[in-house]
Design a protein around this motif. Structure first.
Motif, PDB file in Angstrom:
ATOM      1  N   GLN A 145       1.198  -1.341   0.169  1.00  0.00           N
ATOM      2  CA  GLN A 145       0.098  -0.036  -0.034  1.00  0.00           C
ATOM      3  C   GLN A 145       0.396   1.136   0.076  1.00  0.00           C
ATOM      4  O   GLN A 145       0.513   2.645  -0.205  1.00  0.00           O
ATOM      5  CB  GLN A 145      -1.066   0.079   1.084  1.00  0.00           C
ATOM      6  N   ASP A 146       1.737   1.196   0.363  1.00  0.00           N
ATOM      7  CA  ASP A 146       3.256   2.892   0.254  1.00  0.00           C
ATOM      8  C   ASP A 146       2.793   2.592  -1.393  1.00  0.00           C
ATOM      9  O   ASP A 146       2.777   2.032  -2.506  1.00  0.00           O
ATOM     10  CB  ASP A 146       4.407   1.985   0.146  1.00  0.00           C
ATOM     11  N   PRO A 147       3.300   4.004  -1.941  1.00  0.00           N
ATOM     12  CA  PRO A 147       3.217   4.200  -3.299  1.00  0.00           C
ATOM     13  C   PRO A 147       4.271   3.647  -3.742  1.00  0.00           C
ATOM     14  O   PRO A 147       5.603   3.760  -2.986  1.00  0.00           O
ATOM     15  CB  PRO A 147       3.179   5.738  -2.914  1.00  0.00           C
ATOM     16  N   ALA A 148       4.218   3.137  -5.086  1.00  0.00           N
ATOM     17  CA  ALA A 148       5.284   3.015  -5.718  1.00  0.00           C
ATOM     18  C   ALA A 148       4.675   2.524  -6.738  1.00  0.00           C
ATOM     19  O   ALA A 148       3.859   2.684  -7.227  1.00  0.00           O
ATOM     20  CB  ALA A 148       5.620   1.735  -5.767  1.00  0.00           C
ATOM     21  N   ASP A 149       5.611   2.340  -8.378  1.00  0.00           N
ATOM     22  CA  ASP A 149       5.015   2.075  -9.614  1.00  0.00           C
ATOM     23  C   ASP A 149       5.408   0.943 -10.063  1.00  0.00           C
ATOM     24  O   ASP A 149       4.981   0.048  -9.941  1.00  0.00           O
ATOM     25  CB  ASP A 149       6.060   3.758 -10.586  1.00  0.00           C
ATOM     26  N   ILE A 150       6.844   0.601 -10.012  1.00  0.00           N
ATOM     27  CA  ILE A 150       7.158  -1.063 -10.220  1.00  0.00           C
ATOM     28  C   ILE A 150       7.554  -1.219  -8.781  1.00  0.00           C
ATOM     29  O   ILE A 150       8.278  -0.554  -8.260  1.00  0.00           O
ATOM     30  CB  ILE A 150       8.672  -1.116 -10.980  1.00  0.00           C
ATOM     31  N   ARG A 151       6.607  -2.649  -8.812  1.00  0.00           N
ATOM     32  CA  ARG A 151       7.244  -3.237  -7.241  1.00  0.00           C
ATOM     33  C   ARG A 151       7.711  -4.663  -7.632  1.00  0.00           C
ATOM     34  O   ARG A 151       7.180  -5.569  -7.959  1.00  0.00           O
ATOM     35  CB  ARG A 151       6.027  -3.221  -6.505  1.00  0.00           C
ATOM     36  N   LEU A 152       9.497  -4.940  -7.122  1.00  0.00           N
ATOM     37  CA  LEU A 152       9.442  -5.921  -7.388  1.00  0.00           C
ATOM     38  C   LEU A 152      10.409  -6.807  -6.262  1.00  0.00           C
ATOM     39  O   LEU A 152      10.585  -6.292  -5.144  1.00  0.00           O
ATOM     40  CB  LEU A 152      11.246  -5.712  -7.949  1.00  0.00           C
ATOM     41  N   ILE A 153       9.291  -7.929  -6.626  1.00  0.00           N
ATOM     42  CA  ILE A 153       8.942  -9.239  -4.858  1.00  0.00           C
ATOM     43  C   ILE A 153       9.634 -10.201  -5.440  1.00  0.00           C
ATOM     44  O   ILE A 153       9.553 -10.947  -6.371  1.00  0.00           O
ATOM     45  CB  ILE A 153       7.527  -9.971  -4.734  1.00  0.00           C
ATOM     46  N   VAL A 154      10.795  -9.916  -4.675  1.00  0.00           N
ATOM     47  CA  VAL A 154      11.674 -11.419  -4.182  1.00  0.00           C
ATOM     48  C   VAL A 154      11.626 -12.288  -3.477  1.00  0.00           C
ATOM     49  O   VAL A 154      10.719 -11.596  -1.976  1.00  0.00           O
ATOM     50  CB  VAL A 154      12.685 -10.070  -3.852  1.00  0.00           C
ATOM     51  N   SER A 155      11.335 -13.382  -3.823  1.00  0.00           N
ATOM     52  CA  SER A 155      10.643 -15.011  -3.546  1.00  0.00           C
ATOM     53  C   SER A 155      12.028 -15.528  -3.538  1.00  0.00           C
ATOM     54  O   SER A 155      12.664 -16.241  -4.461  1.00  0.00           O
ATOM     55  CB  SER A 155       9.828 -15.214  -3.669  1.00  0.00           C
TER      56      SER A 155
END
Length: 394
Positions: A255-265
């Protein structure tokens, strides 16, 4: 490196006979109720000076820095030469994500460590990595963010029941300079950082898929295709991948402001055709992740993973409100094959099992990003170009 096996033996004595005075019992109020609690108390007495530390690195980009090139890699055996890591070091990039099995600290050669209370091999492995000239060069060139996987934690395929994970977490966070950061203040190794102004903001979310993860369901047919080691947990099973606190934290991050979100698993999220470790072994948790992206209305999510000793690119419609994409970059120097027949319906192109690393290129002006796999010579061998509009960005 100094280790204290006799002290560890005393800890086990403390746990097994909690009403008896022991050499360490006067350090704490009350007696520990479990052997793991006793171990964790003992681990707190190990000075940070006895733990390995990475060479001084480059500071992370400034909060307002616009990221356009991000390198991704996993599976680096510190006991072997790593020419692919050396090739990665020749790149120009804003950030390097080292996303798991950054060392192989649970084995000496091919012999896996058993009951190594002091995590001697793990500590030696990180010390060996710190001494590597190739790693030193990479560390001196790129700002880095890191995730851990099983071999960084100290137990092959380990999860929340690994009894020595408290020390493993200290080793990881001390080595990477995270002990005094926010991540050092809570159980587990997850953390996030954001870079760039509004409209060009990239959020990097480093998940911890080890510290809280439930036991997996063993295969009923060892090495059978699709059931190599594990099967999906039965419906209704009590299962967990991230733990309650990390799930809540992730919800807030999305929910934080961002455009691209890279989720690392550290382990793969999207594929379902193999029986190795992956989110598919805990299908309810996999769906929970997708549902969380939906419920938070998080745009621009792209998944990054490692672990598989092969590179992959995936794309799928319908699991998110927009196109789901995943780049699996693995491995730097632990390749087991030249070709693999594995093909998931979400998979773009064949697997790439030779040594490799990944790159995410973000073209803010052109409103697109490119997920790339590069071979040991730095040549692009797999690629998927994604328009911003296809990941929910106007």
């Amino acid at each position: 490196m100094l280790v204290r096996p006799l002290a560890a033996v005393s800890v086990f004595a403390l746990a097994s006979c909690t009403t008896t005075q022991t050499p360490l019992s006067n350090l704490f109020e009350g007696d520990p109720e479990t052997a793991v609690e006793a171990l964790n108390r003992y681990y707190e007495t190990i000075p940070a000076s006895e733990l390995p530390v990475a060479p001084e690195g480059v500071p992370l980009p400034a909060d307002d820095a616009v990221l356009t090139r991000i390198l991704v890699a996993s599976c680096n055996d510190e006991e072997k030469d790593s020419p692919t890591l050396a090739q990665l070091g020749k790149e120009d990039a804003d950030l390097f994500l080292m996303i798991g099995d950054n060392v192989y600290g649970d084995r000496d050669g091919r012999d896996y460590a058993v009951n190594d209370v002091e995590l001697t091999e793990l500590r030696e492995s990180f010390a060996d990595l710190a001494a590597s000239p190739v790693f030193q060069a990479v560390r001196a060139k790129f700002p880095m963010m890191v995730a851990w996987d099983d071999h960084d934690m100290g137990e092959n395929d380990g999860g929340r029941d690994f009894p020595f994970k408290g020390l493993a977490e200290r080793v990881h966070e001390t080595f990477w300079g995270l002990a005094d950061e926010d991540v050092g203040q809570w159980p587990g190794t997850y953390y996030a950082r954001s870079f760039g102004p509004e409209g060009q903001r990239t959020q990097i979310i480093m998940l911890d898929t080890r510290f809280f993860r439930s036991d997996l369901t063993p295969t009923d047919e060892y090495n059978a295709p699709g059931k190599e080691r594990y099967m999906p947990a039965p419906e209704g099973s009590l299962q967990d991948m991230l733990g309650a606190a990390q799930w809540t934290w992730l919800e807030n991050q999305l929910q934080d402001p961002a455009d691209i979100r890279l989720i690392v698993s550290s382990i793969q999220v999207m594929p379902t055709v193999h029986g190795w470790e992956a989110w598919s072994t805990l299908p309810a948790e996999r769906q929970r992740l997708f549902d969380l992206v939906k419920s938070t209305d998080a745009k621009g999510v792209v998944l990054l993973s490692g672990d598989r000793h092969s590179g992959y690119i995936y794309e799928e419609a319908d699991v998110l409100p927009y196109e789901a994409n995943e780049l699996t970059a693995s491995s730097l120097n632990v390749s087991f094959a030249k070709e693999l027949a594995e093909m998931d319906e979400r998979q773009i192109g064949a697997a790439f099992p030779p040594e490799n690393y990944g790159e995410v290129e973000i073209d803010w002006a052109g409103r697109k990003l490119s997920l790339q796999l590069k071979d040991a010579n730095g040549q692009v061998v797999r690629q998927n170009d994604v328009d911003f509009a296809d990941i929910g960005l106007e």
